[in-house]
Each structure stands twice: as structure tokens, then as C-alpha cells.
Design a protein around this motif. Structure first.
Motif, PDB file in Angstrom:
ATOM      1  N   ALA A 126       0.838  -1.202   0.000  1.00 51.84           N
ATOM      2  CA  ALA A 126       0.000   0.000   0.000  1.00 51.84           C
ATOM      3  C   ALA A 126       0.871   1.249   0.000  1.00 51.84           C
ATOM      4  O   ALA A 126       2.057   1.215   0.338  1.00 51.84           O
ATOM      5  CB  ALA A 126      -0.912   0.007   1.229  1.00 51.84           C
ATOM      6  N   VAL A 127       0.231   2.355  -0.378  1.00 55.01           N
ATOM      7  CA  VAL A 127       0.860   3.674  -0.354  1.00 55.01           C
ATOM      8  C   VAL A 127       0.000   4.563   0.532  1.00 55.01           C
ATOM      9  O   VAL A 127      -1.223   4.578   0.412  1.00 55.01           O
ATOM     10  CB  VAL A 127       0.932   4.283  -1.774  1.00 55.01           C
ATOM     11  N   ARG A 128       0.667   5.302   1.417  1.00 51.13           N
ATOM     12  CA  ARG A 128      -0.025   6.266   2.275  1.00 51.13           C
ATOM     13  C   ARG A 128       0.487   7.659   1.965  1.00 51.13           C
ATOM     14  O   ARG A 128       1.643   7.850   1.607  1.00 51.13           O
ATOM     15  CB  ARG A 128       0.230   5.979   3.752  1.00 51.13           C
ATOM     16  N   LEU A 129      -0.402   8.624   2.114  1.00 50.06           N
ATOM     17  CA  LEU A 129      -0.009  10.017   1.994  1.00 50.06           C
ATOM     18  C   LEU A 129      -0.897  10.834   2.910  1.00 50.06           C
ATOM     19  O   LEU A 129      -1.911  10.338   3.413  1.00 50.06           O
ATOM     20  CB  LEU A 129      -0.098  10.517   0.548  1.00 50.06           C
ATOM     21  N   THR A 130      -0.477  12.050   3.157  1.00 50.31           N
ATOM     22  CA  THR A 130      -1.332  12.992   3.873  1.00 50.31           C
ATOM     23  C   THR A 130      -1.526  14.194   2.967  1.00 50.31           C
ATOM     24  O   THR A 130      -0.702  14.482   2.093  1.00 50.31           O
ATOM     25  CB  THR A 130      -0.728  13.462   5.214  1.00 50.31           C
ATOM     26  N   CYS A 131      -2.651  14.856   3.173  1.00 54.95           N
ATOM     27  CA  CYS A 131      -2.904  16.088   2.435  1.00 54.95           C
ATOM     28  C   CYS A 131      -3.573  17.094   3.349  1.00 54.95           C
ATOM     29  O   CYS A 131      -4.128  16.738   4.395  1.00 54.95           O
ATOM     30  CB  CYS A 131      -3.721  15.839   1.173  1.00 54.95           C
ATOM     31  N   ARG A 132      -3.495  18.333   2.940  1.00 54.05           N
ATOM     32  CA  ARG A 132      -4.038  19.456   3.695  1.00 54.05           C
ATOM     33  C   ARG A 132      -5.513  19.623   3.345  1.00 54.05           C
ATOM     34  O   ARG A 132      -5.885  19.687   2.171  1.00 54.05           O
ATOM     35  CB  ARG A 132      -3.263  20.711   3.302  1.00 54.05           C
ATOM     36  N   GLY A 133      -6.353  19.692   4.364  1.00 54.28           N
ATOM     37  CA  GLY A 133      -7.769  19.932   4.144  1.00 54.28           C
ATOM     38  C   GLY A 133      -8.029  21.339   3.641  1.00 54.28           C
ATOM     39  O   GLY A 133      -7.174  22.211   3.684  1.00 54.28           O
TER      40      GLY A 133
END
Length: 174
Positions: A126-133
């Protein structure tokens, strides 16, 4: 025109400068890649150096997308998870497409190339990322197959009185 992607290109001074310029251009166009405009290349340089050190240590891989002229148009960094119980997925950081190429489908192409690169890594599921709301990024990533798996309210302070959620997204590779 499509982008041509390369995983782990040789890091030359020219490539380093191109990635730094891309990062500044994306940031100054309002991109959510760790900085708030206005920002200079000199302010971004220490973060890029951290990525380059992690690459030299084998902890991070660089994916570069070049346009038809050979210019760096997109990048993403795939970083191995070092926690012994979480080595079956990678982080995707600093996902960038140059503003002059926005709206051409290159972001989707970049995410597909990153997923293909991750699939080629041994044991990665799997690949995880975060992003800004607050920017609709979670909708874009969702349209590319990522699922929202968590959210920390007001974790990102863009400016005084402007706090945004940090959104965690996951792309299963199977």
C-alpha cells in the motif's frame, strides 16, 4: 503530450536545481507541499536536502516526470516506513506537478506512476499520503483510488486563524 517518468534518476546539480525550482513554483502557486507562499528556493532548500540525504541512505526514492522538452514537470518521493510492523507500505511525499501543467491529467499520471513504482518494490502492499484539508485534495486523491483513513482536525496551521485538517489517505496496491 504525456510525461515520461523515471524512478531514481541520477541526482545531478541540474536535477537538484530543477526539483527546487519546481517546489518553489508549486508552493508559490498555492500548492500544498509544506510551505505557504511567498517562499523562496533558499527557504525550501533545507527540506530538499533532507529528501536527498534520505535518498542517499536508501530510505527514499525519487520519481521524476519530464515533459516533452525534458524539463522536470512533476515529482514525488516514495519513503519506506522504518517501523518494523509497518514495512509493508510506503509514504508518498511532496507530490508536485508544475502549475503550467495543471489540468492536463499529469497529476493522475504521476500518481499512477508512483503506484507502479511502489508495486515494483519488494513487500510493499500500500501507499499512504497525507494532504491538507480545505483544498479539495482528498477528492482528487479519492478519484485516483485512495481512501481517506483518518483525519486530524486543525493539525496544520497555514496562518494565524487558518488551521486545516491533516487527512490520511491509503491506496491498497493489490
Amino acid at each position: 503530450m504525456t510525461l515520461s517518468f523515471e524512478l531514481d534518476p541520477a541526482v545531478s546539480p541540474a536535477l537538484r536545481d530543477d526539483v527546487l525550482t519546481l517546489w518553489a513554483d508549486v508552493s508559490n502557486a498555492g500548492g500544498s507541499v509544506g510551505f505557504v507562499p511567498p517562499v523562496t528556493a533558499d527557504e525550501i532548500r533545507p527540506e530538499l536536502v533532507k529528501h536527498l540525504v534520505a535518498m542517499a541512505e536508501g530510505r527514499t526514492r525519487l520519481l521524476v516526470g519530464r515533459d516533452g522538452t525534458g524539463a522536470v514537470a512533476a515529482t514525488a518521493f516514495l519513503t519506506y516506513n522504518t517501523h518494523p510492523l509497518m514495512r509493508h507500505w510506503v509514504w508518498l511525499y511532496t507530490v508536485m506537478v508544475h502549475p503550467r501543467h495543471q489540468g492536463k491529467g499529469y497529476g493522475r499520471d504521476l500518481l499512477e506512476a508512483a503506484a507502479d513504482a511502489a508495486r515494483a518494490l519488494e513487500g510493499i502492499e500500500a501507499v499512504r499520503l497525507t494532504c491538507r484539508g480545505g483544498l479539495g485534495l482528498e477528492r482528487f486523491y479519492g478519484s485516483c483510488g485512495y481512501k481517506e483513513v483518518g483525519r486530524i482536525p486543525e493539525a496544520i496551521r497555514v496562518a494565524s486563524g487558518d488551521d486545516r485538517d491533516e487527512i490520511f489517505m491509503l491506496l491498497p496496491l493489490a
